[in-house]
Scaffold this motif. Structure first.
Motif, PDB file in Angstrom:
ATOM      1  N   PRO A 120       0.814  -1.230   0.000  1.00 40.04           N
ATOM      2  CA  PRO A 120       0.000   0.000   0.000  1.00 40.04           C
ATOM      3  C   PRO A 120       0.842   1.271   0.000  1.00 40.04           C
ATOM      4  O   PRO A 120       0.462   2.262  -0.627  1.00 40.04           O
ATOM      5  CB  PRO A 120      -0.820  -0.126   1.290  1.00 40.04           C
ATOM      6  N   CYS A 121       1.975   1.223   0.699  1.00 45.58           N
ATOM      7  CA  CYS A 121       2.849   2.397   0.734  1.00 45.58           C
ATOM      8  C   CYS A 121       3.453   2.655  -0.640  1.00 45.58           C
ATOM      9  O   CYS A 121       3.516   3.801  -1.106  1.00 45.58           O
ATOM     10  CB  CYS A 121       3.950   2.188   1.774  1.00 45.58           C
ATOM     11  N   GLU A 122       3.880   1.598  -1.297  1.00 41.66           N
ATOM     12  CA  GLU A 122       4.443   1.737  -2.645  1.00 41.66           C
ATOM     13  C   GLU A 122       3.382   2.236  -3.617  1.00 41.66           C
ATOM     14  O   GLU A 122       3.671   3.015  -4.527  1.00 41.66           O
ATOM     15  CB  GLU A 122       4.998   0.393  -3.117  1.00 41.66           C
ATOM     16  N   ALA A 123       2.144   1.802  -3.428  1.00 34.64           N
ATOM     17  CA  ALA A 123       1.052   2.258  -4.291  1.00 34.64           C
ATOM     18  C   ALA A 123       0.832   3.763  -4.128  1.00 34.64           C
ATOM     19  O   ALA A 123       0.583   4.480  -5.104  1.00 34.64           O
ATOM     20  CB  ALA A 123      -0.228   1.495  -3.961  1.00 34.64           C
ATOM     21  N   LEU A 124       0.920   4.266  -2.886  1.00 36.25           N
ATOM     22  CA  LEU A 124       0.793   5.701  -2.634  1.00 36.25           C
ATOM     23  C   LEU A 124       1.888   6.477  -3.336  1.00 36.25           C
ATOM     24  O   LEU A 124       1.661   7.517  -3.957  1.00 36.25           O
ATOM     25  CB  LEU A 124       0.857   5.969  -1.127  1.00 36.25           C
ATOM     26  N   ASN A 125       3.117   5.974  -3.221  1.00 37.63           N
ATOM     27  CA  ASN A 125       4.256   6.628  -3.856  1.00 37.63           C
ATOM     28  C   ASN A 125       4.094   6.650  -5.371  1.00 37.63           C
ATOM     29  O   ASN A 125       4.308   7.677  -6.029  1.00 37.63           O
ATOM     30  CB  ASN A 125       5.551   5.912  -3.459  1.00 37.63           C
ATOM     31  N   SER A 126       3.695   5.511  -5.932  1.00 32.63           N
ATOM     32  CA  SER A 126       3.501   5.424  -7.387  1.00 32.63           C
ATOM     33  C   SER A 126       2.384   6.357  -7.847  1.00 32.63           C
ATOM     34  O   SER A 126       2.487   7.000  -8.898  1.00 32.63           O
ATOM     35  CB  SER A 126       3.173   3.982  -7.793  1.00 32.63           C
ATOM     36  N   TYR A 127       1.325   6.438  -7.059  1.00 36.19           N
ATOM     37  CA  TYR A 127       0.196   7.314  -7.378  1.00 36.19           C
ATOM     38  C   TYR A 127       0.660   8.766  -7.483  1.00 36.19           C
ATOM     39  O   TYR A 127       0.312   9.480  -8.431  1.00 36.19           O
ATOM     40  CB  TYR A 127      -0.868   7.155  -6.303  1.00 36.19           C
ATOM     41  N   ALA A 128       1.466   9.215  -6.513  1.00 40.06           N
ATOM     42  CA  ALA A 128       1.960  10.587  -6.535  1.00 40.06           C
ATOM     43  C   ALA A 128       2.830  10.845  -7.766  1.00 40.06           C
ATOM     44  O   ALA A 128       2.726  11.886  -8.419  1.00 40.06           O
ATOM     45  CB  ALA A 128       2.743  10.882  -5.257  1.00 40.06           C
ATOM     46  N   ASN A 129       3.694   9.896  -8.105  1.00 40.99           N
ATOM     47  CA  ASN A 129       4.567  10.076  -9.267  1.00 40.99           C
ATOM     48  C   ASN A 129       3.793  10.024 -10.575  1.00 40.99           C
ATOM     49  O   ASN A 129       4.154  10.702 -11.541  1.00 40.99           O
ATOM     50  CB  ASN A 129       5.683   9.024  -9.247  1.00 40.99           C
ATOM     51  N   GLU A 130       2.732   9.228 -10.610  1.00 43.25           N
ATOM     52  CA  GLU A 130       1.889   9.204 -11.808  1.00 43.25           C
ATOM     53  C   GLU A 130       1.214  10.556 -12.019  1.00 43.25           C
ATOM     54  O   GLU A 130       1.095  11.034 -13.155  1.00 43.25           O
ATOM     55  CB  GLU A 130       0.844   8.096 -11.682  1.00 43.25           C
ATOM     56  N   LEU A 131       0.788  11.185 -10.927  1.00 38.22           N
ATOM     57  CA  LEU A 131       0.204  12.524 -11.030  1.00 38.22           C
ATOM     58  C   LEU A 131       1.231  13.504 -11.589  1.00 38.22           C
ATOM     59  O   LEU A 131       0.926  14.305 -12.482  1.00 38.22           O
ATOM     60  CB  LEU A 131      -0.271  13.006  -9.657  1.00 38.22           C
ATOM     61  N   LEU A 132       2.453  13.427 -11.054  1.00 39.53           N
ATOM     62  CA  LEU A 132       3.510  14.336 -11.486  1.00 39.53           C
ATOM     63  C   LEU A 132       3.833  14.154 -12.959  1.00 39.53           C
ATOM     64  O   LEU A 132       4.038  15.122 -13.693  1.00 39.53           O
ATOM     65  CB  LEU A 132       4.763  14.111 -10.641  1.00 39.53           C
ATOM     66  N   ASN A 133       3.881  12.904 -13.407  1.00 42.25           N
ATOM     67  CA  ASN A 133       4.303  12.600 -14.775  1.00 42.25           C
ATOM     68  C   ASN A 133       3.162  12.643 -15.781  1.00 42.25           C
ATOM     69  O   ASN A 133       3.389  12.438 -16.981  1.00 42.25           O
ATOM     70  CB  ASN A 133       4.971  11.216 -14.818  1.00 42.25           C
TER      71      ASN A 133
END
Length: 276
Positions: A120-133
């Protein structure tokens, strides 16, 4: 014999109790399992690096990620780790704010670290980077972005000078900040020593690109302490400066539009010396 059996029974009870505690501690808990999007007025996320803050429009999507977060024991050793941190700031309907940092293998809630379940923590991190990119994210510019100048494959940070900045508060009101600074020729202690380069050009790298570079001017370092000295224009193509030979103090002035509620103008100083 009875005493021995009693001691064995007590020992077994203790061991069972320890096993139960360990089991439940390993199970962890979900601090946001009951969180609802209706409880949140606004949300944003800061990614470090690259030190960019993004406004989150789809709060329901964020909540679904937070619902899955699992934390275990408190552990503040996250300060000893290196890596990217993503900090979600939630503003609640009651006016309170909470910060949630995804920093695998930790979740940090309002400054308190917890060991966390990896996925779940990795999913949060990936979600934020997907928004950025995504290319469509609304970057929040609550203050002027930082500027680095790159030459000879080396980057150096410029000093923020005078700026006029506007940001929009949650209630829709605008807040403006005007900051003044001394003339670049009065900043010798702050800008010295010069950044020396053998190249004839330097590239401007903002953490968030401006809409317009309004001007670039410079002064020879022979005129330190003489702010009345006329400046010289600097040639710039895109974000690449043509440097002058010798030591010069450069001032870059840029503008970010305020269409999204954040922006303004800012100037930056840097002292460069190009070898003859």
């Amino acid at each position: 014999m009875r005493k021995k059996r009693l001691m064995i029974a007590i020992a077994c009870i203790i061991l069972v109790g320890i096993a139960v505690i360990v089991f439940f501690s390993q199970q962890g808990k979900k601090p946001y399992k009951d969180l609802d999007a209706a409880q949140i007025v606004s949300a944003k996320v800061l990614l470090t690096p690259p030190d960019k803050t993004i406004e989150i429009e789809n709060i329901q999507e964020l909540v679904e990620y937070l619902n899955d977060v699992v934390v275990y024991n408190e552990d503040n050793s996250y300060t000893e780790y290196d890596g990217q941190g993503v900090v979600f700031t939630l503003t609640m309907v009651d006016g309170t704010q909470t910060d949630i940092m995804a920093y695998n293998p930790f979740i940090v809630i309002d400054g308190i670290g917890y060991k966390t379940k990896y996925e779940p923590c990795e999913a949060l991190n990936s979600y934020a980077n997907e928004l950025l990119n995504s290319g469509t994210a609304n970057i929040i510019l609550e203050e002027p972005p930082t500027l680095s100048v790159v030459s000879d494959e080396t980057a150096i940070g410029a000093v923020l000078g005078t700026y006029s900045w506007q940001k929009t508060n949650i209630d829709g009101t605008a807040e403006s900040t005007i900051a003044d600074s001394p003339h670049p020729l009065e900043c010798k202690d702050l800008l010295s020593p010069p950044f020396e380069t053998t190249e004839t050009t330097a590239t401007l790298r903002f953490t968030e690109d401006p809409d317009t570079i309004l001007s670039v001017q410079c002064w020879s370092d022979e005129h330190w302490g003489e702010p009345a000295t006329n400046s010289e224009d600097v040639t710039i193509v895109g974000n690449v400066l043509t440097l002058k030979l010798g030591g010069y103090i450069y001032e870059v002035t840029a503008e970010w539009n305020t269409e999204n509620g954040y922006g303004g103008t800012a100037s930056y100083f840097i002292y460069l010396k190009t070898a003859d």
